[in-house]
Design a protein around this motif. Sequence first.
Motif, PDB file in Angstrom:
ATOM      1  N   GLY A  54     -10.521   8.697   7.529  1.00  0.00           N
ATOM      2  CA  GLY A  54      -9.172   9.005   7.077  1.00  0.00           C
ATOM      3  C   GLY A  54      -8.789   8.325   5.767  1.00  0.00           C
ATOM      4  N   PRO A  55      -7.634   8.702   5.239  1.00  0.00           N
ATOM      5  CA  PRO A  55      -6.706   9.745   5.662  1.00  0.00           C
ATOM      6  C   PRO A  55      -7.343  11.130   5.485  1.00  0.00           C
ATOM      7  CG  PRO A  55      -5.670   8.223   4.104  1.00  0.00           C
ATOM      8  CD  PRO A  55      -7.140   7.977   4.049  1.00  0.00           C
TER       9      PRO A  55
ATOM     10  N   ASP B 234      -3.250   9.780   9.335  1.00  0.00           N
ATOM     11  CA  ASP B 234      -4.030   8.547   9.354  1.00  0.00           C
ATOM     12  C   ASP B 234      -3.513   7.618  10.436  1.00  0.00           C
ATOM     13  OD1 ASP B 234      -6.073   6.912   8.553  1.00  0.00           O
ATOM     14  OD2 ASP B 234      -5.114   6.212   6.715  1.00  0.00           O
TER      15      ASP B 234
END
Length: 366
Positions: A217-218, A257
Amino acid sequence: MTVLDARALNRATLARQLLLDRADLPVLDAVAHLCGLQAQEPQEPFPGLWSRLRVFDPAELSDLLTGRRVVRTHLMRRTVHLVTADDVVAWRSRHDAMLRGRVLGVYRRELDGIDPVELEAAGREVMADGEPRSMPELARAVADRLPGAQPRPLGEMLVAALLPTVQVPPRGLWRTRGGARYALISSWLGREIDPPSPDVSDPVGQTLVRRYLAAFGPAASADLRAWCGLAGLPAAVSALREELVAFRDERGRELLDLPDAPRPDPDAPAPVRFLPAFDNAILGYHDRSRIIDDAHRHLSVAGARVVLVDGRVAATWTVDADTVLVTPLRRFSRSDRTDVAEEGRAMAAFLSGGESDRVRIAASPD
């Protein structure tokens, strides 16, 4: 909503992928953190982990394979991944429909008229003795019971979809060649895979989302889908949304996230890193522009090993006669060449067992 530009996403990716700073992790923990390593080329997880861990002894990974704590199996995207035994037990049934669909996408005509229930039962009967078999061996044994069926499609459907299998050693051991021979997960690990969950909130999918964001992530839902091959995991994402944070990328896509996951300063220095073929640091996204230019995107699916300079794909690399050969994709500065040469010498020493530290960098393109 905060906008994360390409450089901010790049540094977050490097941090999650253990490529910004080498990690002090045991090998098993690293494999788990990365949600497995792409492993269709059997030796590639070794340089992949060497580039990520401060101390990496390839014998440790081989021992984990022979000790049945990590396995090689068809999983994400129907490609062979090296994953922990715990993860394959927990995740395999969640991937069943995707695995079957992807095999049918290749062999639909050849498998037309084959009852998958009958095929699975025939495969399990053959494999019931616990003896590992190659895909051709299994396919021929099953084809004898299904007159007119072609062995190759039957074998692919069995080992990659209908039967939860692993590729057993010596396949995938350090500096060892071995054909792919398959065993049922239940016989190899001594435990059955977890059954599908009836919970509509998709608890296994929620685990996959959390684990993916921790390592990648994000990311957008399309990136999650590109990594695992599953259809976006909408129920899981919906169930988790209140515990996640959201951003936008420069294209306006929503990125999700974990709130406490590392998002380094975009100006954080990124050291040179040598990545193996098909590394998930690149393949684990739909939008790969955070780490590779669109002009070079084809390299990520062509099996090219790549070199990251300032966090982005800047060269390819191969090995010949214990010499690491680097081919720049853009002009290197003097400091770039120095840093690439230093890391290349270290990679050459690792791959050769200390017998060579030779590296040769080709001229930069005009």
